[in-house]
Design a protein around this motif. Structure first.
Motif, PDB file in Angstrom:
ATOM      1  N   ARG A  46      -3.407 -67.322  72.556  1.00 19.39           N
ATOM      2  CA  ARG A  46      -3.595 -66.098  71.106  1.00 19.39           C
ATOM      3  C   ARG A  46      -4.032 -66.498  69.735  1.00 19.39           C
ATOM      4  N   ALA A  47      -3.042 -67.723  69.258  1.00 15.22           N
ATOM      5  CA  ALA A  47      -3.185 -68.971  68.767  1.00 15.22           C
ATOM      6  C   ALA A  47      -3.280 -70.119  67.954  1.00 15.22           C
TER       7      ALA A  47
ATOM      8  N   LEU B 176       1.433 -66.054  73.037  1.00 19.60           N
ATOM      9  CA  LEU B 176       1.466 -66.013  71.805  1.00 19.60           C
ATOM     10  C   LEU B 176       0.624 -67.489  70.970  1.00 19.60           C
TER      11      LEU B 176
ATOM     12  N   ASP C 243       0.481 -60.037  62.304  1.00 14.62           N
ATOM     13  CA  ASP C 243      -0.608 -59.500  62.105  1.00 14.62           C
ATOM     14  C   ASP C 243      -0.939 -58.643  63.568  1.00 14.62           C
ATOM     15  N   GLU C 244       0.144 -58.479  64.336  1.00 12.74           N
ATOM     16  CA  GLU C 244      -0.010 -58.279  65.281  1.00 12.74           C
ATOM     17  C   GLU C 244       1.259 -57.000  65.182  1.00 12.74           C
ATOM     18  N   GLY C 245       1.539 -56.677  64.049  1.00  9.89           N
ATOM     19  CA  GLY C 245       2.474 -55.370  63.856  1.00  9.89           C
ATOM     20  C   GLY C 245       3.887 -55.748  64.243  1.00  9.89           C
ATOM     21  N   THR C 246       4.134 -56.674  64.366  1.00  8.42           N
ATOM     22  CA  THR C 246       5.410 -57.158  64.381  1.00  8.42           C
ATOM     23  C   THR C 246       6.255 -57.661  64.393  1.00  8.42           C
TER      24      THR C 246
ATOM     25  N   THR D  73       0.751 -64.889  63.355  1.00  7.51           N
ATOM     26  CA  THR D  73       0.230 -64.230  64.505  1.00  7.51           C
ATOM     27  C   THR D  73       1.187 -62.453  64.593  1.00  7.51           C
ATOM     28  N   LEU D  74       2.757 -62.811  64.845  1.00 13.06           N
ATOM     29  CA  LEU D  74       3.470 -61.749  64.824  1.00 13.06           C
ATOM     30  C   LEU D  74       3.264 -61.241  63.741  1.00 13.06           C
TER      31      LEU D  74
END
Ligand code: AMP
Ligand code: GLY
Length: 435
Positions: free
Chosen positions: A116-117, A113, A262-265, A259-260
């Protein structure tokens, strides 16, 4: 409303103590339940026998007792998905979903993560076999930082000084030393700097700073000996000055939450960031998905706001309606009294007499205690958290150790130097002023 608190250590005693003062529990019939709790928590809550890994039993208890909020203290039930089970049953819960709790449940998840971020952290490689891990060592310089990927009760990190030691440690990890947690290993670049912890509440959209702390992880004075769950802490960590705190929020916490989501979690609960303050700025060491233990004890000692309202606002996705968290400006410091043998096998059953320890405003939070025939005894590794406030770390330490000295408990020991870095800085600042 009725509240259920899960857990039974010093962290949960501190949470119970603050929750018991909440307006949410002001009604005559409002009850705070705790499972399993401990003798200290029993002063503030009705203890119930509930197995947090039995989600059906927890839901049935909440339905049967009109529980409007569940506060999950430790990480294991969160990583196990208790938050999801409760939410699906329509029960408000303070703590993240299983997917978001991977921030603590898998070190490799968090490192990916960060990549990615663009979050600053140590360079790393994930390895799922001993051969891959041994080959990956080639890309690192000593000391080697080796981490079991999964939950290992804070014991899954090895810092090996030599290649030979690293190879031996990897063989043990893949050989089952940490069980399933070590089926995957993360190898990291070694970072140097001072460590500090930063806490933030979030409901997945809003983020609110919840204070800082510094822990003392080694069992021995001068930060020597084996790692523990934490032998003492203080808050705030003055080394996290306003500029550094701003960098932590902007570069680490905010992109994680974004990020979490945006990723649906989306992440809901407390984010506990372990930081290394390097010469290139703050870098993330690890995340925990719960309050620290004993960091929670010092945060609760300083918290001026209604804890129940804050946790419920998080659970109900309306943290944005709260402007900020108010903390006392004083320092809180806690000294962990542990049973002889800890962090190995602790001696159990030693008698404890708290005497006048709380006489001057100190608070003794119970961690591993039990009642045996009416006598308070040690029943775990970390047993008591003796916590006090002061204008400075030096004063808070004097108050906490004054309370420690009131306690009669021959089978317990503590470090006598909690706060040493900050106490040295305070002494240097005083002598600077005097000259
Ligand atoms: P963790 O369980 O990930 O917090 O690691 C436990 C301790 O190991 C930390 O508090 C640090 O003292 C140390 N540590 C972990 N990762 C690193 C790293 N990449 N560089 C230096 N020290 C580390
Ligand atoms: N005291 C460190 C932790 O709670 O993880």
């Amino acid at each position: 409303m009725n509240i259920l608190l899960l857990g039974g250590g010093g962290r949960e005693h501190a949470l119970a103590w603050k929750l018991a003062k909440s307006r949410l529990l002001a009604g005559r019939d409002d009850t705070l339940y705790a499972a399993p709790g401990n003798p200290g928590i029993a002063d503030h809550a009705q203890l119930v026998a509930l197995d947090a890994s039995d989600h059906g039993a927890v839901i049935a208890f909440c339905d049967g007792h009109g529980v409007g909020l569940v506060v999950v203290g430790p990480e294991a039930p969160l990583v196990d998905g208790l938050g999801d089970s409760l939410r699906e049953a329509g029960i408000a819960v303070f703590g993240p979903s299983k997917a978001a709790a991977q921030l603590e449940g898998s070190k490799g998840f968090t490192k990916d993560l960060c990549q990615r971020a663009g979050i600053p952290t140590a360079g790393y490689v994930r390895a799922t076999s001993l051969n891959n891990a041994l080959a990956a060592l080639e890309n690192f310089n000593p000391p080697y930082v080796l981490k079991a990927d999964g939950l290992a009760a804070g014991k899954g990190v090895v810092i090996a000084e030599t290649r030979t030691d690293a190879e031996a440690a990897l063989a043990e990890m893949f050989g089952g030393q940490f069980g399933e947690a070590g089926a995957e290993v993360v190898i990291e670049e070694f970072m140097t700097g001072e460590e500090a912890s930063f806490f933030a509440l979030t409901d997945g959209a809003s983020v609110m700073t919840f204070g800082s702390a510094q822990d003392h992880k080694r069992v021995g004075e001068g930060d020597t000996g084996p790692n523990t769950g934490g032998m003492g802490a203080y808050s705030p960590a003055r080394i996290l000055d306003p500029i550094t705190r701003g960098q932590v929020l902007e570069r680490i916490i905010a992109p994680t939450v974004r990020t979490l989501a945006d990723e649906g979690t989306p992440y809901s609960g407390v984010l506990f960031a372990g930081l290394m303050l390097t010469e290139h700025g703050p870098k993330l060491i690890e995340y925990n998905c719960r309050f620290g233990d004993p960091e929670c004890q010092v945060l609760m000692m300083r918290l001026e706001d209604d804890l129940g309202e804050l946790l419920l606002a998080c659970a109900e996705n309306r943290l944005g309606t709260i402007q900020r968290v108010h903390m006392r400006s004083e320092t809180a410091l806690t000294v962990v009294m542990a049973a002889e043998g800890y962090p190995g096998t602790p001696q159990k059953g030693g008698a404890i007499d708290l005497g006048e320890a709380e006489e001057d405003g100190a608070k003794v939070f119970h961690a591993g205690t039990a009642l045996k025939d009416g006598q308070l005894v040690a029943s775990g590794g970390r047993v008591l958290n003796v916590t006090a406030l002061g204008e400075t770390v030096t004063e808070a330490a004097a108050a906490a150790y004054g309370a420690v000295d009131e306690i009669e408990a021959p089978s317990l020991f503590c470090r006598r130097d909690i706060g040493w870095r900050e106490i040295a800085r305070e002494a240097a600042a005083r002598s600077g002023k005097a000259s």
